[in-house]
Design an enzyme around this catalytic site. Structure first.
Site, mmCIF file in Angstrom:
data_model
loop_
_atom_site.group_PDB
_atom_site.id
_atom_site.type_symbol
_atom_site.label_atom_id
_atom_site.label_comp_id
_atom_site.label_asym_id
_atom_site.label_seq_id
_atom_site.Cartn_x
_atom_site.Cartn_y
_atom_site.Cartn_z
ATOM 1 N N CYS A 22 44.236 33.065 43.338
ATOM 2 C CA CYS A 22 44.151 34.808 42.608
ATOM 3 C C CYS A 22 43.181 35.269 43.528
ATOM 4 O O CYS A 22 43.123 35.956 44.331
ATOM 5 C CB CYS A 22 45.287 34.506 41.416
ATOM 6 S SG CYS A 22 43.370 33.511 40.065
ATOM 7 N N SER A 23 42.034 35.389 42.251
ATOM 8 C CA SER A 23 40.581 36.510 42.777
ATOM 9 C C SER A 23 39.795 36.126 42.435
ATOM 10 O O SER A 23 38.583 36.608 41.832
ATOM 11 C CB SER A 23 41.115 37.494 42.300
ATOM 12 O OG SER A 23 41.869 37.959 41.348
ATOM 13 N N CYS A 24 39.610 34.608 41.351
ATOM 14 C CA CYS A 24 38.413 34.701 40.132
ATOM 15 C C CYS A 24 37.317 34.537 40.590
ATOM 16 O O CYS A 24 37.204 34.395 41.824
ATOM 17 C CB CYS A 24 38.957 33.017 39.815
ATOM 18 S SG CYS A 24 40.410 32.509 38.431
ATOM 19 N N CYS A 71 39.161 32.294 45.661
ATOM 20 C CA CYS A 71 39.642 31.250 44.441
ATOM 21 C C CYS A 71 41.374 32.102 45.002
ATOM 22 O O CYS A 71 41.989 33.144 45.606
ATOM 23 C CB CYS A 71 39.970 32.879 43.419
ATOM 24 S SG CYS A 71 41.212 32.294 42.365
#
Lengths: 198, 214
Positions: free
Chosen positions: A107-109, A104
């Site tokens: 961000c960090s999905c 991602c």
């Protein structure tokens, strides 16, 4: 002469987190057990062992494999592995000529219910910046050499789809039970940076 | 928003701090405050219903760049949640400062009110060649800059629809629901020879795309 220290650097992240908690708690906005309940989900319920069960089942049950690749959400729901950040699931099939990897960049999905919360390295600026542009190099640095004749496909999790990688079943695992196969499928295998090793 | 968070393709970073299968993922939280980040985020979003997760992403994007670079991951979600709850009037800057005993630096204010989705177009089909619209958006957007203006091929159209991030990320409850598309780009079409060959698949909302007529 004293060194000036800015006010923002005089507190630690933990102090700021606890300050936010205190402000909300003093206003009685945090229900009894709310934080504990979500923390239990994050620490115990969402776990890469869930994804390992999904992959091992797909390796041993052709009908389930077909379902997983056609409707990943339904296949994961069959185990109860859907929920926040895992509501629209797509499984990515590795083949002799394709290696899939998930990131991602924004961000960090991550597919929380199936893979667990993302690890620190997955959320790092290094991984987010570099994987999309130099996937083969990054995988090699992490310890996975992908042959030149295998195409690397990087999946950037930029909307609501949440992925898991369905790796190829390694040679020499014909005698293994589904439970034994699950042990080969680590969190890194589900993210796609690692291959299952017998 | 062309912010620091949009890291895909950014050069100058060193190796990823990891070797495959080398780390234990237990305990999930390494420090005793980290569980508060998502817990309080869900408190504000789900329980208090003061903001949505798209707004959380955008609040992280609004963290001042120099601060952003030096923060830990979970720290950014504490700052974002504190910012959104302050903007919603649930808590105040003064209360945060008093609880902390020093200044609690929040994210920068919004510089955009967002934008609506493009409606009334036929959906795209698997196999269609599409181009990511060459447009600049100061508010929240879920298209990484590295695909802006680039062309790729649709591999999948989702069977569900979601609110357009550029609108709902600014609390616009009228946000149109749209499918997203898995669009495959050749890496060399994105960065030429200054990259490894291969493909990147980006999950893009319908409004970000135009069909390339054959």
């Amino acid at each position: 002469m004293s060194t000036s220290v800015s006010k923002t650097s005089s507190s630690t992240p933990g102090e700021r987190a606890r300050a936010l908690f205190k402000v909300l708690n003093d206003k009685n906005l945090i229900p009894e057990g709310f934080v504990e309940g979500i923390t239990d989900l994050m620490e115990n319920t969402w776990d890469p062992a869930n994804g390992a069960r999904v992959v091992a089942k797909a390796w041993t049950d052709p009908a389930y494999r077909e379902l997983l690749l056609r409707d990943g959400t339904a296949a994961c729901e069959a185990f109860g592995y859907t929920g926040p950040q895992g509501e629209y699931i797509v499984a990515l099939e590795d083949t002799p000529t394709v290696k899939n990897v998930i990131v991602c960049s924004l961000c960090s999905c991550t597919n929380w219910p199936v893979l667990g919360l993302p690890p620190e390295w997955y959320k790092s600026f290094e991984y987010r910046a570099r994987l999309v542009r130099e996937g083969r190099t990054v995988l090699k640095e992490l310890g996975t050499d992908i042959p030149e004749n295998v195409t690397i496909k990087v999946w950037d999790t930029s909307a609501e789809t949440r992925y898991l990688v369905l790796p190829m079943r390694p040679q020499g695992t014909e005698h293994l039970t589904e439970e034994e196969l699950q042990k080969l499928i680590t969190k890194d295998v589900l993210i796609g940076v690692s291959l299952p090793v017998v | 928003m062309d912010g620091f968070h949009d890291l895909g393709g950014f050069q100058g970073f060193g190796p990823v701090d990891h070797k495959i299968n080398s780390k234990s993922y237990k305990p999930v939280f390494k420090e005793d405050w980290e569980h508060l980040a998502y817990s309080l985020m869900f408190l504000g979003a789900g329980h208090l219903n003061k903001f949505n997760i798209d707004q959380v992403r955008h609040a992280v994007e609004r963290i001042d760049v120099r601060q952003h670079v030096g923060t830990k991951y979970y720290e950014r979600y504490i700052i974002a949640t504190a910012t959104l709850l302050t903007e919603a009037g649930v808590i105040t800057q003064q209360e945060l400062d008093e609880a902390l005993g020093s200044h609690f630096k929040l994210a920068n204010p919004n510089h955009s009110n967002g934008r609506p989705a493009i409606g009334n177009r036929p959906p795209f089909e698997v196999g269609d060649k599409v181009t990511v619209r060459d447009e600049y958006v100061s508010g929240h957007i879920r298209a990484p800059a590295y695909v802006r203006g680039k062309s790729g091929v649709i591999l999948h159209r989702t069977t569900e629809k979601w609110p357009f991030p550029d609108a709902i990320g600014h609390a616009d409850q009228t946000a149109l629901h749209q499918p997203t598309y898995h669009v495959e780009f050749r890496v060399k079409d994105l960065w030429g020879d200054a990259a490894d060959d291969g493909y990147v698949i980006v999950d893009l909302f319908e409004s970000y795309l135009d069909k390339v007529e054959a």
